[in-house]
Design an enzyme around this catalytic site. Structure first.
Site, mmCIF file in Angstrom:
data_model
loop_
_atom_site.group_PDB
_atom_site.id
_atom_site.type_symbol
_atom_site.label_atom_id
_atom_site.label_comp_id
_atom_site.label_asym_id
_atom_site.label_seq_id
_atom_site.Cartn_x
_atom_site.Cartn_y
_atom_site.Cartn_z
ATOM 1 N N ARG A 32 0.850 -1.195 0.000
ATOM 2 C CA ARG A 32 0.000 0.000 0.000
ATOM 3 C C ARG A 32 0.884 1.242 0.000
ATOM 4 N NH1 ARG A 32 -2.742 2.867 5.004
ATOM 5 N NH2 ARG A 32 -3.876 4.440 3.828
ATOM 6 N N ASN A 34 -7.369 1.509 10.224
ATOM 7 C CA ASN A 34 -6.052 1.660 10.841
ATOM 8 C C ASN A 34 -6.241 1.606 12.339
ATOM 9 O OD1 ASN A 34 -5.233 2.124 8.259
ATOM 10 N ND2 ASN A 34 -4.746 4.291 8.545
ATOM 11 N N GLU A 46 -7.486 8.213 6.633
ATOM 12 C CA GLU A 46 -7.764 8.869 7.918
ATOM 13 C C GLU A 46 -8.240 10.313 7.756
ATOM 14 O OE1 GLU A 46 -4.408 8.486 10.553
ATOM 15 O OE2 GLU A 46 -4.294 6.322 10.328
ATOM 16 N N HIS A 98 -3.125 10.861 1.115
ATOM 17 C CA HIS A 98 -2.610 10.606 2.470
ATOM 18 C C HIS A 98 -2.040 11.930 2.977
ATOM 19 C CE1 HIS A 98 -1.042 7.249 5.257
ATOM 20 N NE2 HIS A 98 -0.716 8.378 5.847
ATOM 21 N N TYR A 105 -4.206 1.396 16.179
ATOM 22 C CA TYR A 105 -2.965 1.443 16.965
ATOM 23 C C TYR A 105 -3.204 1.302 18.461
ATOM 24 C CZ TYR A 105 -0.685 2.993 12.719
ATOM 25 O OH TYR A 105 -0.193 3.042 11.435
ATOM 26 N N GLU A 155 -3.481 -0.365 8.261
ATOM 27 C CA GLU A 155 -2.299 0.004 9.061
ATOM 28 C C GLU A 155 -2.437 -0.595 10.442
ATOM 29 O OE1 GLU A 155 -1.410 4.212 9.497
ATOM 30 O OE2 GLU A 155 -1.820 4.572 7.376
HETATM 31 O O1 IFM Z 1 2.381 7.527 10.345
HETATM 32 C C1 IFM Z 1 0.995 7.543 10.503
HETATM 33 C C2 IFM Z 1 0.296 7.358 9.175
HETATM 34 O O2 IFM Z 1 0.668 8.319 8.256
HETATM 35 C C3 IFM Z 1 -1.198 7.435 9.355
HETATM 36 N N1 IFM Z 1 -1.641 6.544 10.384
HETATM 37 C C4 IFM Z 1 -0.953 6.569 11.649
HETATM 38 C C5 IFM Z 1 0.550 6.439 11.424
HETATM 39 C C6 IFM Z 1 1.289 6.449 12.777
HETATM 40 O O3 IFM Z 1 1.041 7.638 13.446
#
Ligand code: IFM
Length: 470
Positions: A82, A298, A171, A126, A300, A368
């Site tokens: 990606r 995404n 995002e 992005h 985290y 992500e």
């Molecule tokens: O680095 C970023 C990415 O560009 C978008 N999603 C979160 C990642 C980590 O912060």
């Protein structure tokens, strides 16, 4: 090398494994071959905006070193990669004249991926809006959504014969609320109503792009969202109401128009006088809610929120939207160098809840997931990033949990292939499974790279007859 074994993680046949990057974070060559400036050039070149004054001028020099990076991807054995397109390489002014040299770069990159048997997954936006469009109002104005459709047409006309998977936006929460309300990201504006207008225009841009991609016969079309798994700090009515407002801000602004054909029901309570709705027109929801082939997620970290009776405390939430919510941190777990708590089970919960809530939810790709760690280079030159390996293993296990619970997840892209420019946090945050030495541009696969390679190989061995992406 960590002892964590990939063999215990079992994914369905045909599941896609990949890694992800983004143009401004890795390409460099910021003023080469006709590329126009983007809002991130302007922002990062403004003193005080990024840690250590970091810019993406050189970054990982991927623009010149992409053959080596494709070779690393090939050795990793991924099904898919990606990457994102820098709008201002294609249209330096954001509209009108097309820069052939910019298109040529993505042509070369796409062809080398295909030659290596790797299926391209392209993100059209992005975060690197052409500065020329920001000068005309950026995402605050509706015209930007129309320009995005024009840009999409240029890109799909050139790459559409080879790219199967298209992601319109990455995002949009960050492009709108972090960029126009909190001001921590480009263009660095701190204002409420314009941020809401930006959110709407981003969704509209997505809808227009879907239409263009469909007309061009694109195989798979989706959008990537960073939805949050949010909990309230307590069961008090005030914290429960704060939870609902945070859900509106972080999740429902996107999921309700995209998957339920309506604006969030809690928006009046959440925005108060910030929302005037003047940027909405009849018919917008139909454009925004066009059916998708997949949604990219995404993930985290989770989020816990409490009511913020003194509204200025709101500044400690990740956005400065004045919604009377403060973020708390009740997690007694390890935190990554970004300060993010590591809570893998929140990943399962987010996916299962989302699936329950939206019967029309399209299949999911995790576009992500990964962690920033304080990697060090050992005397033998290797990078033993055991914490990242554990993070990936635990999140992949949580993903298997969601799949077992019935969520239709089709693939997983690790963030990130390379250490890179982490926006306002500069180069101190390393998310890569490949280390980049920014002085020499030397690439060193970390233990996590080797671990991920074994996982992919084990998956292939378990499903030898399955048609993979390529
Ligand atoms: O680095 C970023 C990415 O560009 C978008 N999603 C979160 C990642 C980590 O912060």
């Amino acid at each position: 090398m960590s002892s964590a074994s990939p063999a215990s993680l079992v994914f369905p046949p045909g599941f896609t494994f990949g890694t992800a990057t983004a143009s401004y974070q890795i390409e460099g060559a910021y003023d080469e071959d006709g590329r126009g400036p983007s809002i991130w050039d302007t922002f990062s070149h403004t003193p005080g905006r990024t840690e250590g004054g970091a810019t993406g001028d050189v970054a990982c020099d991927h623009y010149h070193r992409y053959p080596e990076d494709v070779e690393l991807l090939s050795r990793l054995g991924v099904d898919s990669y990606r990457y994102s397109i820098a709008w201002s390489r294609i249209q330096p002014q954001g509209t009108g004249a097309v820069n052939e040299k910019g298109l040529d770069f993505y042509d070369r990159l796409t062809d080398s991926l295909l030659a290596a048997g790797i299926s391209p997954a392209v993100t059209l936006y992005h975060w690197d809006l052409p500065q020329a469009l920001e000068d005309r109002g950026g995402w605050r104005v509706r015209e930007t959504a129309e320009h995005f459709a024009e840009y999409t047409r240029v890109v799909v006309d050139r790459l559409g014969d080879r790219v199967g998977r298209w992601i319109t936006l990455n995002e949009p929460f960050c492009s709108s609320f972090v960029g126009y309300a909190e001001g921590r990201h480009a263009p660095g504006v701190r204002a409420g109503t314009p941020a809401l207008a930006a959110a709407h225009h981003l969704l509209l841009a997505h809808g227009h792009a879907v239409q263009v991609l469909r007309e061009a016969g694109a195989r798979e079309v989706g959008i990537t969202l960073n939805l949050d798994r949010i909990e309230a700090a307590s069961s008090s009515p005030a914290d429960q109401a704060a939870l609902r407002r945070a859900e509106t801000l972080h999740n429902e602004v996107w999921t309700e128009p995209l998957f339920a054909g309506r604006y969030p029901t809690g928006e009046a309570e959440t925005w108060g006088t910030l929302a005037d709705g003047s940027y909405r027109r009849d018919g917008d929801l139909d454009i925004i809610g066009a059916p998708l082939d997949f949604v990219g997620l995404n993930f985290y970290r989770p989020l816990t929120v409490a009511d913020a009776p003194h509204r200025e405390a709101d500044l400690s939430l990740r956005t400065a939207m004045d919604i009377g919510v403060v973020e708390t941190d009740p997690y007694g777990t390890r935190h990554t160098t970004m300060g993010w708590p590591v809570v893998p089970e929140a990943f399962t919960d987010l996916l299962v809840d989302l699936d329950k809530r939206y019967p029309n939810l399209p299949p999911v790709y995790i576009t992500e997931n990964g962690s920033a760690e304080a990697d060090t280079v050992s005397a033998d030159g290797s990078v033993h990033d055991a914490d990242r390996v554990t993070y990936l293993q635990d999140h992949l296990r949580a993903l298997v949990g969601a799949i077992d619970a019935g969520v239709d997840v089709r693939g997983y892209y690790c963030w990130s292939m390379l250490d890179n420019f982490e926006w306002a946090r500069g180069y101190g945050q390393r998310f890569g499974i490949v280390r980049v030495d920014y002085d020499t541009q030397e690439r060193t696969p970390k233990d996590s790279y080797h671990w991920f390679r074994e996982l992919i190989a084990a998956h292939r061995a378990a499903h030898p007859a399955t048609e993979q992406e390529h």
